[in-house]
Write a protein that holds these residues in place. Structure first.
Motif, PDB file in Angstrom:
ATOM      1  N   GLU A   1       4.899  10.088  -7.306  1.00  0.00           N
ATOM      2  CA  GLU A   1       6.118  10.429  -8.048  1.00  0.00           C
ATOM      3  C   GLU A   1       5.895  10.493  -9.558  1.00  0.00           C
ATOM      4  OE1 GLU A   1       9.117  11.330  -6.948  1.00  0.00           O
ATOM      5  OE2 GLU A   1       8.329  11.283  -4.906  1.00  0.00           O
ATOM      6  N   MET A   2       4.792   9.965 -10.041  1.00  0.00           N
ATOM      7  CA  MET A   2       4.555   9.971 -11.487  1.00  0.00           C
ATOM      8  C   MET A   2       3.693  11.162 -11.888  1.00  0.00           C
ATOM      9  SD  MET A   2       6.406   7.473 -12.226  1.00  0.00           S
ATOM     10  CE  MET A   2       6.123   7.537 -13.999  1.00  0.00           C
ATOM     11  N   ARG A   3       3.645  11.440 -13.183  1.00  0.00           N
ATOM     12  CA  ARG A   3       2.862  12.564 -13.695  1.00  0.00           C
ATOM     13  C   ARG A   3       1.371  12.265 -13.627  1.00  0.00           C
ATOM     14  NH1 ARG A   3       5.433  12.593 -19.577  1.00  0.00           N
ATOM     15  NH2 ARG A   3       4.564  10.508 -19.305  1.00  0.00           N
ATOM     16  N   ASP A   4       0.584  13.323 -13.700  1.00  0.00           N
ATOM     17  CA  ASP A   4      -0.868  13.160 -13.641  1.00  0.00           C
ATOM     18  C   ASP A   4      -1.401  12.299 -14.787  1.00  0.00           C
ATOM     19  OD1 ASP A   4      -1.032  14.660 -11.368  1.00  0.00           O
ATOM     20  OD2 ASP A   4      -1.529  16.528 -12.387  1.00  0.00           O
TER      21      ASP A   4
ATOM     22  N   SER B   1       0.824  -1.205   0.000  1.00  0.00           N
ATOM     23  CA  SER B   1       0.000   0.000   0.000  1.00  0.00           C
ATOM     24  C   SER B   1       0.862   1.260   0.000  1.00  0.00           C
ATOM     25  CB  SER B   1      -0.930  -0.013   1.216  1.00  0.00           C
ATOM     26  OG  SER B   1      -1.723   1.149   1.243  1.00  0.00           O
ATOM     27  N   ASP B   2       1.900   1.273   0.845  1.00  0.00           N
ATOM     28  CA  ASP B   2       2.785   2.445   0.902  1.00  0.00           C
ATOM     29  C   ASP B   2       3.553   2.635  -0.396  1.00  0.00           C
ATOM     30  OD1 ASP B   2       1.944   2.859   3.458  1.00  0.00           O
ATOM     31  OD2 ASP B   2       3.726   2.051   4.439  1.00  0.00           O
ATOM     32  N   LEU B   3       3.990   1.521  -0.992  1.00  0.00           N
ATOM     33  CA  LEU B   3       4.700   1.626  -2.261  1.00  0.00           C
ATOM     34  C   LEU B   3       3.770   2.164  -3.350  1.00  0.00           C
ATOM     35  CD1 LEU B   3       7.165   1.194  -4.029  1.00  0.00           C
ATOM     36  CD2 LEU B   3       6.470  -1.204  -4.316  1.00  0.00           C
ATOM     37  N   GLY B   4       2.513   1.715  -3.356  1.00  0.00           N
ATOM     38  CA  GLY B   4       1.546   2.223  -4.327  1.00  0.00           C
ATOM     39  C   GLY B   4       1.354   3.720  -4.190  1.00  0.00           C
ATOM     40  N   THR B   5       1.252   4.199  -2.952  1.00  0.00           N
ATOM     41  CA  THR B   5       1.100   5.642  -2.712  1.00  0.00           C
ATOM     42  C   THR B   5       2.320   6.405  -3.212  1.00  0.00           C
ATOM     43  OG1 THR B   5      -0.264   5.218  -0.757  1.00  0.00           O
ATOM     44  CG2 THR B   5       0.745   7.396  -0.938  1.00  0.00           C
ATOM     45  N   LEU B   6       3.510   5.871  -2.961  1.00  0.00           N
ATOM     46  CA  LEU B   6       4.742   6.526  -3.410  1.00  0.00           C
ATOM     47  C   LEU B   6       4.803   6.578  -4.935  1.00  0.00           C
ATOM     48  CD1 LEU B   6       7.534   7.731  -2.760  1.00  0.00           C
ATOM     49  CD2 LEU B   6       8.438   5.389  -2.792  1.00  0.00           C
TER      50      LEU B   6
ATOM     51  N   ALA C   1      12.915   8.444 -16.121  1.00  0.00           N
ATOM     52  CA  ALA C   1      11.866   8.455 -15.105  1.00  0.00           C
ATOM     53  C   ALA C   1      11.954   7.216 -14.218  1.00  0.00           C
ATOM     54  CB  ALA C   1      10.493   8.524 -15.778  1.00  0.00           C
ATOM     55  N   ALA C   2      12.239   6.055 -14.814  1.00  0.00           N
ATOM     56  CA  ALA C   2      12.334   4.819 -14.047  1.00  0.00           C
ATOM     57  C   ALA C   2      13.514   4.850 -13.093  1.00  0.00           C
ATOM     58  CB  ALA C   2      12.443   3.633 -14.999  1.00  0.00           C
ATOM     59  N   GLU C   3      14.668   5.340 -13.571  1.00  0.00           N
ATOM     60  CA  GLU C   3      15.852   5.412 -12.697  1.00  0.00           C
ATOM     61  C   GLU C   3      15.608   6.388 -11.548  1.00  0.00           C
ATOM     62  OE1 GLU C   3      18.910   6.441 -15.423  1.00  0.00           O
ATOM     63  OE2 GLU C   3      19.172   4.376 -16.174  1.00  0.00           O
ATOM     64  N   ARG C   4      14.947   7.506 -11.840  1.00  0.00           N
ATOM     65  CA  ARG C   4      14.641   8.471 -10.768  1.00  0.00           C
ATOM     66  C   ARG C   4      13.703   7.846  -9.747  1.00  0.00           C
ATOM     67  NH1 ARG C   4      10.402  11.209  -9.763  1.00  0.00           N
ATOM     68  NH2 ARG C   4       9.482  10.689 -11.779  1.00  0.00           N
ATOM     69  N   LEU C   5      12.710   7.097 -10.239  1.00  0.00           N
ATOM     70  CA  LEU C   5      11.757   6.463  -9.352  1.00  0.00           C
ATOM     71  C   LEU C   5      12.436   5.419  -8.468  1.00  0.00           C
ATOM     72  CD1 LEU C   5       8.789   6.156  -8.524  1.00  0.00           C
ATOM     73  CD2 LEU C   5       8.511   4.500 -10.369  1.00  0.00           C
ATOM     74  N   LEU C   6      13.322   4.634  -9.025  1.00  0.00           N
ATOM     75  CA  LEU C   6      14.037   3.630  -8.237  1.00  0.00           C
ATOM     76  C   LEU C   6      14.890   4.281  -7.156  1.00  0.00           C
ATOM     77  CD1 LEU C   6      15.146   1.077 -10.992  1.00  0.00           C
ATOM     78  CD2 LEU C   6      13.419   0.745  -9.216  1.00  0.00           C
TER      79      LEU C   6
ATOM     80  N   GLY D   1      -1.000  -7.465  -9.463  1.00  0.00           N
ATOM     81  CA  GLY D   1      -1.271  -8.570  -8.548  1.00  0.00           C
ATOM     82  C   GLY D   1      -0.016  -8.900  -7.764  1.00  0.00           C
ATOM     83  N   GLY D   2      -0.167  -9.432  -6.548  1.00  0.00           N
ATOM     84  CA  GLY D   2       0.993  -9.745  -5.729  1.00  0.00           C
ATOM     85  C   GLY D   2       1.852  -8.510  -5.510  1.00  0.00           C
ATOM     86  N   ASP D   3       3.153  -8.638  -5.794  1.00  0.00           N
ATOM     87  CA  ASP D   3       4.067  -7.491  -5.642  1.00  0.00           C
ATOM     88  C   ASP D   3       4.411  -6.875  -6.997  1.00  0.00           C
ATOM     89  OD1 ASP D   3       5.501  -9.709  -6.544  1.00  0.00           O
ATOM     90  OD2 ASP D   3       7.369  -8.996  -5.653  1.00  0.00           O
ATOM     91  N   GLU D   4       3.579  -7.106  -7.992  1.00  0.00           N
ATOM     92  CA  GLU D   4       3.868  -6.626  -9.339  1.00  0.00           C
ATOM     93  C   GLU D   4       3.090  -5.340  -9.639  1.00  0.00           C
ATOM     94  OE1 GLU D   4       2.749  -9.895 -11.778  1.00  0.00           O
ATOM     95  OE2 GLU D   4       4.571 -11.052 -11.373  1.00  0.00           O
ATOM     96  N   PHE D   5       3.812  -4.305 -10.038  1.00  0.00           N
ATOM     97  CA  PHE D   5       3.224  -3.018 -10.382  1.00  0.00           C
ATOM     98  C   PHE D   5       3.558  -2.690 -11.841  1.00  0.00           C
ATOM     99  CE2 PHE D   5       3.676  -3.041  -5.853  1.00  0.00           C
ATOM    100  CZ  PHE D   5       2.598  -2.309  -5.368  1.00  0.00           C
ATOM    101  N   ALA D   6       2.727  -1.849 -12.438  1.00  0.00           N
ATOM    102  CA  ALA D   6       2.946  -1.433 -13.828  1.00  0.00           C
ATOM    103  C   ALA D   6       2.714   0.064 -13.937  1.00  0.00           C
ATOM    104  CB  ALA D   6       2.018  -2.180 -14.771  1.00  0.00           C
ATOM    105  N   ILE D   7       3.462   0.698 -14.829  1.00  0.00           N
ATOM    106  CA  ILE D   7       3.319   2.135 -15.059  1.00  0.00           C
ATOM    107  C   ILE D   7       3.247   2.368 -16.566  1.00  0.00           C
ATOM    108  CG2 ILE D   7       4.329   4.422 -14.739  1.00  0.00           C
ATOM    109  CD1 ILE D   7       5.883   3.267 -12.358  1.00  0.00           C
ATOM    110  N   ILE D   8       2.195   3.046 -17.004  1.00  0.00           N
ATOM    111  CA  ILE D   8       2.052   3.426 -18.404  1.00  0.00           C
ATOM    112  C   ILE D   8       2.358   4.907 -18.523  1.00  0.00           C
ATOM    113  CG2 ILE D   8       0.495   3.581 -20.376  1.00  0.00           C
ATOM    114  CD1 ILE D   8      -1.156   1.342 -19.131  1.00  0.00           C
ATOM    115  N   MET D   9       3.279   5.251 -19.412  1.00  0.00           N
ATOM    116  CA  MET D   9       3.662   6.654 -19.615  1.00  0.00           C
ATOM    117  C   MET D   9       3.292   7.054 -21.046  1.00  0.00           C
ATOM    118  SD  MET D   9       7.323   6.683 -17.590  1.00  0.00           S
ATOM    119  CE  MET D   9       7.686   4.932 -17.814  1.00  0.00           C
TER     120      MET D   9
END
Length: 323
Positions: free
Chosen positions: A273-276, A264-269, A303-308, A284-292
């Protein structure tokens, strides 16, 4: 053989004249008896359908007669009698003049919106319609006003006296040419709670319950939309995939409750950190996805390196301590 067939024929002719209760005698050879039975089954079906049609027509005629009687009393007689008939209606019944001002409204108007229809705060019906709904409402109003007897349904939001908005389903009928009415009659039903429930169901269907992020279904939908946009306009779309190393160890050693806190905390972060315009989701599980959307590979990599880097610096406070 001939005589039973003649009796069957006679029964069919009686049924054809309108007597659907007539039945053929079951007699004669097996084939003739089967024919008689088929005729009787056909008659039973016709009788059943006839009774259903009669019941339907009767109910609709009674409803129509009641509606016509109400319309005749409410619209063709005095304003005071109209109010007496509709004062307990849960729906708003309002008459709007050609220029837009309210001419009369049922007591439900005040119960649902807080205003009395005579108040100077409502110069026209458009003044309490949500700004986003006014163009469509104004267009519909003109269309209704220009066509005598025109009937139309429209959904819009009306302002409550406390500043909140109520969603109503309005049915408008042009009775400007009726000398007893000389206005457009609106029958408005409050559907606010229904719309809220529908929006909640839609949100639940497209969002992850734990993190509130887009779920797998929503990610697939948004990715398809972005790909179509990229093909149409020649713009790039980037997709990033993220999971948590050794997340199983967190669940096994600290419990699934702590693992859920971390997710939950990682999802909020990630969302912060991403654009609107970016879509952040949990597959699902610990897998997240980001569409830019409209983002090339080079910009997506930055953006990915900054996020990491932000994730590495972030202390995740859980009930088991800092992770």
């Amino acid at each position: 053989v001939v005589r039973p067939i003649e009796r069957i024929g006679q029964t069919v002719r009686v049924i054809a004249t309108g007597d659907e209760t007539a039945r053929a005698p079951i007699e004669g050879t097996a084939e003739v008896a089967r024919l008689a039975n088929d005729v009787n089954q056909m008659a039973d079906t016709l009788l059943h359908r006839s009774r259903r049609i009669e019941a339907y027509l009767s109910a609709n005629l009674e409803q129509r007669a009641a509606e016509l009687e109400l319309a005749n009393v409410a619209l063709g007689e005095s304003e005071s009698r109209f109010r007496a008939l509709v004062q307990n209606s849960a729906d708003i019944i309002a008459v709007v003049e050609a220029g837009g001002p309210l001419h009369i409204a049922s007591p439900a108007f005040q119960r649902l919106l807080g205003f009395t229809w005579q108040t100077a705060d409502i110069p026209t019906i458009l003044s309490i319609i949500h700004p986003d709904d006014r163009p469509l409402a104004a267009q519909s109003f003109r269309q209704i006003a220009d066509n005598a007897g025109f009937h139309r349904k429209i959904e819009l939001r009306l302002r409550h006296m406390d500043g909140s908005w109520r969603t109503v389903e309005a049915v408008a009928t042009n009775l400007l040419d009726d000398p007893a009415v000389r206005g457009i009659v609106y029958n408005c039903r409050d559907i606010t709670e229904r719309r809220h429930a529908e929006l909640k169901l839609t949100e639940m269907a497209e969002h992850d319950a734990l993190t509130g992020l887009a779920n797998r279904r929503r990610i697939h939908h948004e990715l398809a939309r972005c790909i179509a946009d990229a093909k149409a306009h020649g713009a790039d779309t980037s997709f990033a995939f993220l999971d948590i190393d050794q997340f199983k160890d967190v669940n096994d050693s600290l419990g699934h409750g702590v693992g859920d806190e971390l997710l939950s905390d990682l999802g909020t972060l990630l969302r912060s950190e991403m654009r609107d315009g970016d879509v952040v989701g949990r597959l699902g599980g610990d897998e997240f996805a980001i569409i830019m959307p409209r983002t090339g590979v080079a910009a997506a990599r930055v953006a990915a390196e900054r996020l990491l880097e932000v994730i590495r610096r972030e202390p995740f406070a859980t009930s088991a301590g800092i992770l």
